[in-house]
Design an enzyme around this catalytic site. Sequence first.
Site, short mmCIF file in Angstrom:
data_model
loop_
_atom_site.label_atom_id
_atom_site.label_comp_id
_atom_site.label_asym_id
_atom_site.label_seq_id
_atom_site.Cartn_x
_atom_site.Cartn_y
_atom_site.Cartn_z
N LYS A 65 80.41 32.28 51.33
CA LYS A 65 79.73 33.15 52.32
C LYS A 65 80.46 33.20 53.66
CE LYS A 65 75.13 32.91 50.28
NZ LYS A 65 73.69 32.68 50.49
N ASP A 102 69.69 37.40 53.24
CA ASP A 102 68.90 36.23 52.84
C ASP A 102 67.63 36.07 53.70
OD1 ASP A 102 70.54 35.36 50.76
OD2 ASP A 102 71.81 34.19 52.10
#
Length: 274
Positions: A65, A102
């Site tokens: 990420k 997220d």
Amino acid sequence: MDKYAVLGNPIKHSRSPAIHAMFREETSQDMEYGALLCPLGEFARTVDRFRAEGGKGLNITVPFKEDAFRYADILTDRARTAGAVNTLRFNDDGTVLGDNTDGAGFIADLNRLGCHVAGKRVLVMGAGGAARGILKPLLDEKPAYLFVANRTVAKALALADLFPGIHAGSYEDLNREDPFDILVNATSGSLSGAVPPLPGNIMTADAWAYDLMYTSTGRTVFLDWAQEHGAGDVSDGLGMLVGQAQESFRLWRGVSPDPERALKALREMLKAGS
Ligand code: ATR
């Protein structure tokens, strides 16, 4: 056909292809979505190749990420505050948009469950990437108080510096705090069966307990602990997984599938062991 995938290492366990297959069917989009195993240290090369083969977008999972954050040309505000990217969109003009869905997926799941953060006392356990990704979205919901507790206190204090309005400290410090209405486990402890060392009286009556991890049963050691200590409602993070996927899908395709349907099917798949 437009190509998408989830990229990570390992990647075999990922549920994202199943979720996006359900979204694709529901919204009749002409697209495919696969799983891409990326060798460690080969992020940029793997993504370049995927784009050269006509890829339109990627979901990014562990441990890439931060690589995705660096790869993007344009970052959304929420990606910048999270310091990580879980969604890349390859624009027609050749630029790469990096987003982080997220936190939005987490808040959407809380709301879906009927758990509203506004005016509540919220405790977040953990100060790693998972915690960082949900702090700004939580603050935006206007909790009365938000405390981050972590085993390594310096990491919690660093997050409090980064996000004004957050209080931070050790698990020990929690003995001096009033009880919390919402407890969020953002540690990786549940993976190894470890529950953060919380005082027994840390929850208000009927508090919410949420674990960002998901399991086939919907239970984690933290959620079991919380229920034994008076939590009214508990949830694992499967709904968050579906919520972040829904938000990525919307970014790519401009349509928003129904998370409830996919979540129900996914839970059944997990319970059946498939
Ligand atoms: P992630 O990307 O999942 O957030 P991470 O960045 O490695 O992963 O962070 C893991 C978090 O879980 C950290 O907050 C870690 O605490 P430390 O910063 O003190 O290492 C926390 N954690 C992991 N195992 C734990 C345990 N057994 N008890 C308490 N906290 C734990």
